[in-house]
Design a protein around this motif. Structure first.
Motif, short mmCIF file in Angstrom:
data_model
loop_
_atom_site.label_atom_id
_atom_site.label_comp_id
_atom_site.label_asym_id
_atom_site.label_seq_id
_atom_site.Cartn_x
_atom_site.Cartn_y
_atom_site.Cartn_z
N THR A 44 0.86 -1.19 0.00
CA THR A 44 0.00 0.00 0.00
C THR A 44 0.89 1.23 0.00
OG1 THR A 44 -1.69 -1.16 1.25
CG2 THR A 44 -1.80 1.25 1.26
N LEU A 45 0.82 2.02 -1.06
CA LEU A 45 1.68 3.20 -1.19
C LEU A 45 0.90 4.47 -0.86
CD1 LEU A 45 4.36 4.53 -2.13
CD2 LEU A 45 3.45 4.47 -4.46
N LYS A 46 1.42 5.24 0.09
CA LYS A 46 0.83 6.55 0.41
C LYS A 46 1.84 7.60 0.00
CE LYS A 46 -1.92 4.99 4.40
NZ LYS A 46 -2.28 5.28 5.82
N ARG A 47 1.49 8.41 -0.99
CA ARG A 47 2.43 9.43 -1.46
C ARG A 47 2.24 10.75 -0.72
NH1 ARG A 47 5.12 7.79 -6.09
NH2 ARG A 47 4.07 6.17 -7.31
N VAL A 48 3.35 11.32 -0.28
CA VAL A 48 3.31 12.60 0.44
C VAL A 48 4.39 13.52 -0.15
CG1 VAL A 48 2.48 11.55 2.58
CG2 VAL A 48 4.94 11.81 2.21
N GLU A 49 4.34 14.78 0.26
CA GLU A 49 5.36 15.74 -0.20
C GLU A 49 6.27 16.19 0.93
OE1 GLU A 49 5.02 18.58 -3.06
OE2 GLU A 49 4.42 16.91 -4.37
N THR A 50 5.66 16.69 2.00
CA THR A 50 6.47 17.33 3.05
C THR A 50 6.69 16.39 4.24
OG1 THR A 50 4.57 18.16 4.28
CG2 THR A 50 5.33 19.53 2.45
N ALA A 51 7.63 16.80 5.10
CA ALA A 51 7.91 16.03 6.32
C ALA A 51 6.67 15.96 7.21
CB ALA A 51 9.06 16.68 7.08
N ARG A 52 5.95 17.07 7.28
CA ARG A 52 4.77 17.05 8.14
C ARG A 52 3.69 16.12 7.60
NH1 ARG A 52 3.52 23.14 9.84
NH2 ARG A 52 3.94 23.46 7.63
N GLU A 53 3.55 16.11 6.27
CA GLU A 53 2.59 15.16 5.66
C GLU A 53 3.06 13.72 5.89
OE1 GLU A 53 1.40 18.20 2.04
OE2 GLU A 53 2.35 16.30 1.54
N MET A 54 4.39 13.52 5.83
CA MET A 54 4.93 12.17 6.03
C MET A 54 4.63 11.69 7.45
SD MET A 54 8.78 10.75 5.24
CE MET A 54 8.57 10.59 3.46
N LEU A 55 4.82 12.57 8.43
CA LEU A 55 4.53 12.19 9.81
C LEU A 55 3.04 11.88 10.00
CD1 LEU A 55 5.34 11.77 12.74
CD2 LEU A 55 5.11 14.23 13.11
N ALA B 100 15.53 36.54 1.41
CA ALA B 100 16.13 35.70 2.45
C ALA B 100 15.11 34.63 2.80
CB ALA B 100 16.46 36.55 3.66
N ILE B 101 15.59 33.41 2.99
CA ILE B 101 14.68 32.32 3.34
C ILE B 101 14.95 31.91 4.79
CG2 ILE B 101 14.06 29.91 2.85
CD1 ILE B 101 14.71 30.43 -0.05
N MET B 102 13.91 31.97 5.60
CA MET B 102 14.01 31.58 7.02
C MET B 102 13.57 30.14 7.14
SD MET B 102 14.04 32.95 10.32
CE MET B 102 12.36 33.04 10.95
N LEU B 103 14.35 29.35 7.87
CA LEU B 103 14.01 27.94 8.02
C LEU B 103 13.60 27.62 9.46
CD1 LEU B 103 16.99 26.36 6.03
CD2 LEU B 103 14.70 26.91 5.18
N VAL B 104 12.69 26.67 9.59
CA VAL B 104 12.34 26.15 10.92
C VAL B 104 12.50 24.63 10.88
CG1 VAL B 104 10.78 28.02 11.58
CG2 VAL B 104 9.87 26.04 10.36
N GLU B 105 12.68 24.03 12.07
CA GLU B 105 12.95 22.60 12.12
C GLU B 105 11.71 21.76 11.80
OE1 GLU B 105 15.59 21.89 15.40
OE2 GLU B 105 15.01 19.76 15.42
N ASN B 106 11.92 20.70 11.07
CA ASN B 106 10.85 19.74 10.78
C ASN B 106 10.76 18.71 11.90
OD1 ASN B 106 9.33 20.21 8.45
ND2 ASN B 106 10.94 19.45 7.10
N PRO B 107 9.62 18.04 11.99
CA PRO B 107 9.55 16.94 12.97
C PRO B 107 10.51 15.82 12.57
CG PRO B 107 7.59 16.95 11.56
CD PRO B 107 8.38 18.19 11.25
N ASP B 108 11.04 15.13 13.56
CA ASP B 108 11.87 13.94 13.30
C ASP B 108 10.93 12.74 13.40
OD1 ASP B 108 13.55 11.60 13.72
OD2 ASP B 108 15.20 13.03 13.93
N ALA C 11 13.78 16.16 4.96
CA ALA C 11 14.42 17.48 5.06
C ALA C 11 14.39 17.90 6.53
CB ALA C 11 13.69 18.50 4.20
N ASP C 12 15.54 18.27 7.06
CA ASP C 12 15.59 18.65 8.47
C ASP C 12 14.88 19.97 8.74
OD1 ASP C 12 17.02 16.48 9.63
OD2 ASP C 12 18.84 17.20 8.63
N TRP C 13 14.80 20.82 7.70
CA TRP C 13 14.16 22.12 7.88
C TRP C 13 13.12 22.38 6.79
CZ3 TRP C 13 19.61 21.71 7.62
CH2 TRP C 13 20.25 21.77 8.87
N ARG C 14 12.17 23.22 7.10
CA ARG C 14 11.23 23.70 6.09
C ARG C 14 11.24 25.22 6.13
NH1 ARG C 14 8.01 22.02 10.30
NH2 ARG C 14 6.82 23.67 11.31
#
Ligand code: C5P
Length: 225
Positions: free
Chosen positions: A67-78, A119-127, A97-100
């Protein structure tokens, strides 16, 4: 799937990169083909497991019986992982990706003549690995992570196992001289609570097969052969 040593086991696998949007047409990502995770999913399905593969963007087709669930972002993956619980086993092979980007733009960022680059500001993604490992409810009985290291492979992987709270770490040396990155062969070490196992140089497909066999043996050592 019929019989097989992993029959009745539900396995959650993460694979591929994540894409973190900057604006509607741009993203940040890690380099990852997803091959190792898809190979593990296929090998687990062949041994009779029920496999849920949560994958970031890749060019790979869904392995048969998975069963394949396709996601894009770390938050969607979690979220997709949490929605797939309970599971007996979780294997985190994704290159998350460690940051978004702190606030991704709703409209495409425009080059303005004479203006400075944005300028791009990054914040930490969930592990995801650490989150699944530390769940109070529904923690999979066996949580497996990966560690790609370029030096002091065993030492770094051993401390990563503790830090993340997972049960096993599959560690590999990806320093440039090894040719592992982008290559077909891999030398891995399996780090568990009782120490380390050094596996021989193997094709990545064979690493997947050996890992799922090792998992089957872990759950029913009597049937191991
Ligand atoms: O810390 P590092 O990224 O090297 O750890 C690698 C392991 O952690 C892999 O199993 C990877 O799938 C997992 N991981 C994760 N979520 C993150 C970062 C890493 O699941 N945000």
């Amino acid at each position: 799937p019929g019989g097989g040593p992993l029959k009745g086991k539900r396995i959650l696998i993460t694979s591929g990169p994540t894409h973190e949007p900057i604006d509607p047409v741009r993203y940040l990502a890690n380099r990852s083909s997803g091959k190792q995770g898809y190979a593990i999913a296929q090998a687990a399905a062949r041994l009779g497991a029920e496999v849920i593969l949560v994958s970031g963007p890749t060019n790979l087709p869904a392995p048969p019986g998975v069963t394949l669930k396709r996601v894009e972002t770390a938050r969607e993956m979690l979220s997709a992982c949490e929605a797939s619980l309970p599971a007996d086993i979780a294997i985190c092979a994704a290159a998350v990706a460690d940051w978004r980007v702190a606030t991704d733009a709703e409209q495409k960022l425009k080059k303005q003549p004479g203006e400075a680059a944005p300028a791009i500001m990054l914040v930490e993604n969930p592990d995801i690995l650490a989150t699944l490992s530390h769940l109070q409810k529904n923690r999979p009985a066996l949580v497996v992570g990966f560690a790609a290291e370029t030096e002091k492979v065993i030492e770094h992987a051993t401390s990563k196992r503790q830090r993340k709270g997972c049960d096993w770490i599959v560690a590999n040396d990806v320093s440039p001289a090894t040719g592992v990155m982008g290559g077909d062969l891999n030398t891995v070490h399996l780090i568990t609570a009782s120490g380390k196992e050094d596996w021989p140089l193997l094709p990545k497909q064979a690493v997947a097969e050996r890992l799922v066999r090792r998992i089957a043996d872990h759950f029913s050592p009597a049937k191991a052969a």
